[in-house]
Design a protein around this motif. Structure first.
Motif, PDB file in Angstrom:
ATOM      1  N   THR A 141      -4.700  -9.033  -1.601  1.00 42.32           N
ATOM      2  CA  THR A 141      -4.564  -7.932  -2.560  1.00 42.32           C
ATOM      3  C   THR A 141      -5.537  -6.801  -2.256  1.00 42.32           C
ATOM      4  OG1 THR A 141      -3.935  -9.541  -4.256  1.00 42.32           O
ATOM      5  CG2 THR A 141      -4.565  -7.352  -5.020  1.00 42.32           C
ATOM      6  N   MET A 142      -6.751  -7.128  -1.831  1.00 41.92           N
ATOM      7  CA  MET A 142      -7.812  -6.148  -1.610  1.00 41.92           C
ATOM      8  C   MET A 142      -7.948  -5.790  -0.129  1.00 41.92           C
ATOM      9  SD  MET A 142      -8.917  -5.765  -4.650  1.00 41.92           S
ATOM     10  CE  MET A 142      -9.008  -6.600  -6.228  1.00 41.92           C
ATOM     11  N   VAL A 143      -8.748  -4.756   0.141  1.00 43.23           N
ATOM     12  CA  VAL A 143      -9.081  -4.445   1.528  1.00 43.23           C
ATOM     13  C   VAL A 143      -9.892  -5.620   2.080  1.00 43.23           C
ATOM     14  CG1 VAL A 143      -8.963  -1.945   1.315  1.00 43.23           C
ATOM     15  CG2 VAL A 143     -11.101  -3.110   0.777  1.00 43.23           C
ATOM     16  N   LYS A 202     -13.672   1.363   2.923  1.00 41.49           N
ATOM     17  CA  LYS A 202     -13.288   2.767   3.094  1.00 41.49           C
ATOM     18  C   LYS A 202     -13.507   3.574   1.818  1.00 41.49           C
ATOM     19  CE  LYS A 202      -8.374   2.010   2.039  1.00 41.49           C
ATOM     20  NZ  LYS A 202      -6.986   2.113   2.555  1.00 41.49           N
ATOM     21  N   PHE A 203     -13.697   2.886   0.680  1.00 39.45           N
ATOM     22  CA  PHE A 203     -13.901   3.579  -0.586  1.00 39.45           C
ATOM     23  C   PHE A 203     -15.370   3.893  -0.852  1.00 39.45           C
ATOM     24  CE2 PHE A 203     -10.061   1.005  -1.055  1.00 39.45           C
ATOM     25  CZ  PHE A 203      -9.143   1.991  -1.382  1.00 39.45           C
ATOM     26  N   ARG A 245      -4.451  -3.586  -9.046  1.00 40.85           N
ATOM     27  CA  ARG A 245      -4.557  -4.880  -8.371  1.00 40.85           C
ATOM     28  C   ARG A 245      -3.603  -5.897  -8.979  1.00 40.85           C
ATOM     29  NH1 ARG A 245      -8.768  -1.979  -8.993  1.00 40.85           N
ATOM     30  NH2 ARG A 245     -10.162  -1.528  -7.249  1.00 40.85           N
ATOM     31  N   GLU A 246      -3.516  -5.909 -10.317  1.00 38.12           N
ATOM     32  CA  GLU A 246      -2.592  -6.835 -10.970  1.00 38.12           C
ATOM     33  C   GLU A 246      -1.141  -6.460 -10.664  1.00 38.12           C
ATOM     34  OE1 GLU A 246      -4.000  -6.320 -14.925  1.00 38.12           O
ATOM     35  OE2 GLU A 246      -5.416  -7.992 -14.817  1.00 38.12           O
ATOM     36  N   ASP A 257       0.834  -1.212   0.000  1.00 30.27           N
ATOM     37  CA  ASP A 257       0.000   0.000   0.000  1.00 30.27           C
ATOM     38  C   ASP A 257       0.863   1.255   0.000  1.00 30.27           C
ATOM     39  OD1 ASP A 257      -2.298  -1.522  -0.019  1.00 30.27           O
ATOM     40  OD2 ASP A 257      -2.621  -1.398   2.151  1.00 30.27           O
ATOM     41  N   ARG A 258       1.944   1.234   0.801  1.00 31.93           N
ATOM     42  CA  ARG A 258       2.835   2.398   0.848  1.00 31.93           C
ATOM     43  C   ARG A 258       3.460   2.652  -0.509  1.00 31.93           C
ATOM     44  NH1 ARG A 258       7.807   4.121   1.047  1.00 31.93           N
ATOM     45  NH2 ARG A 258       8.653   2.049   0.615  1.00 31.93           N
TER      46      ARG A 258
END
Length: 462
Positions: free
Chosen positions: A248-250, A272-273, A132-133, A107-108
């Motif tokens: 990979t996802m939240v 959060k989106f 994502r990929e 994420d950073r």
């Protein structure tokens, strides 16, 4: 003899921060290497290095505009050997990194890349792939980087640079070799993200539920995603995300996605989106491909003003001395990355709180450039990482003009370089010792590389 020095060193960088890994730390578009017949070039303990590993690193290196020469692949090979030695020992010593650490670093990196290039859409266009990929592709590499860093930290954890070490190191540098330090500042922020009203949340969920009912009745999910999804990067592809694996996802999104059957549509989920509905397209081993529709509740002017008013009140209290900026950041800031650090922004490249103008958001730099030290700004509009409106107040906590390095103003930088030197000396000894007790075999493909002879002449032989 006096030495030359470069103080512009990454806090975590030393001679064992692998060049092969650093090649991927900049933003370089995916490039295709020439097709080669893959083969094992080296074995280090339980780890192997393939021809393709070197070719991939070489392509990334050239893609970033670096100069290529006859020794480039030798250097890449040398650094990969070092990486594998550290990874092999990490395995022996049961050194691990958690999935949350990998997720956090991914994420950073993504936030840093997006900030550098301007937006998620531009980053995806640059790499010719989705976020994502890209995260899935980088995941194993990031895990190995963190393992290497963790192993290095384990080896050097007891090394310190005392004040006398720092002074001795500084005095060993020839005065003419002391570098000029760029202008730098430390900036604190307190962020308020306006809450979304219950009525707005209900309205958005009702609209999304209406889409869901029509899709469940037989209408095309992809058409609704293209028409109504507010995730613009996937809407044009009918909401399709592409294949991804766990991690990979939240978490909320991932939990719903992996529980779906092929063709099934999920209930409404919240992340959060915003609010989503999902449809599973395909499941392939440990990966899945889904479509989604995202709707994002909006804040109204009244809620925005409440955030503005709260920050303005905090500004007045800080200026009067009834609360410190650090206390206010911890109690009131909505920014998780800075609120427990006195609101201080962090330089993503060095891990320190000192920011040069080129490492700051351009709008923020223009806002703080003329501010006096320890004064608090009026509330300033901003966009969050999720693309939502917010306000912040900022304070310039320190500011240095360009100058030649000296102990008074740059003690921390000099201490870091002195510490790195001591760590490197210890790591050099550690590597030589481990090479002598680890099985190491190189084939003859790179026999012309002088720097690799230190590897071919060491290690346990079978």
């Amino acid at each position: 003899m006096k030495k030359t020095v470069n103080f512009y060193l990454n806090k975590s960088r030393n001679i064992y921060t692998l060049a092969a890994l650093l090649f991927l730390s900049g933003i370089a578009p995916t490039a295709k290497a020439q097709v080669v017949v893959d083969k094992i070039l080296a074995v280090v303990g339980s780890k192997i290095i393939l021809q393709s590993d070197i070719e991939k690193q070489h392509v990334q290196y050239i893609a970033q505009g670096a100069e290529d020469n006859s020794q480039t692949k030798c250097l890449i090979f040398d650094q990969l050997l070092l990486q594998k030695l550290l990874l092999n020992q990490a395995e022996i010593d049961s050194v691990t990194v958690s999935e949350s650490q990998v997720d956090g670093e991914l994420d950073r990196r993504m936030r840093f890349y997006i900030k550098q290039i301007g937006s998620e859409e531009k980053l995806e266009e640059y790499f010719h792939t989705t976020i994502r990929e890209l995260k899935a592709e980088l995941r194993d590499m990031i895990r190995e980087q963190l393992l290497v860093q963790s192993m290095q930290s384990t080896i050097t954890k007891d090394v310190v640079a005392t004040p006398s070490n720092v002074r001795e190191y500084f005095e060993s540098i020839h005065p003419d070799s002391l570098p000029y330090i760029d202008a730098e500042m430390e900036v604190g922020q307190i962020v308020r993200k306006p809450p979304v009203s219950d009525s707005e949340r209900k309205s958005v969920k009702a609209r999304l539920e209406e889409y869901r009912k029509k899709i469940m009745a037989g209408e095309d999910f992809a058409v609704y995603a293209a028409l109504y999804s507010e995730d613009k990067s996937t809407a044009k592809k009918g909401g399709e995300l592409g294949m991804f694996e766990r991690g990979t996802m939240v978490p909320e999104f991932e939990a719903a996605a992996f529980n779906l059957r092929t063709g099934e549509v999920s209930p409404i989920i919240e992340t959060k989106f915003g609010f989503h509905i999902l449809q599973l397209i395909e499941r392939r081993a440990d990966q899945i491909n889904v479509r989604h529709i995202l709707l994002q509740p909006q804040t109204d002017e009244k809620d925005l003003y409440k955030s503005y008013a709260l920050l303005d009140s905090l500004r007045k209290q800080i200026n009067l001395g009834t609360i410190s900026f650090d206390e206010a950041a911890q109690k009131f800031s909505d920014d998780e990355e800075t609120r427990n650090n006195g609101g201080l922004l962090v330089n993503p490249e060095t891990g320190t709180t000192r920011l040069s103008p080129d490492k700051m958001d351009r709008l923020l730099f223009f806002q703080v450039d003329s501010m006096a030290l320890n004064t608090v700004s009026m509330p300033l509009g901003m966009a969050t990482a999720e693309g939502k409106q917010a306000y912040r107040i900022v304070m310039v906590k320190s500011k240095n003009l360009p100058h030649r390095a000296n102990l008074k103003d740059d003690y921390q930088k000099i201490q870091e370089v002195a510490l790195q030197q001591k760590q490197n000396e210890l790591l050099t000894t550690w590597v030589e010792n481990k090479k002598s007790v680890t099985y190491i075999h190189l084939n003859d493909t790179f026999d012309n590389c002088e720097m690799l002879k230190a590897w071919t002449n060491s290690g346990i032989k079978q």
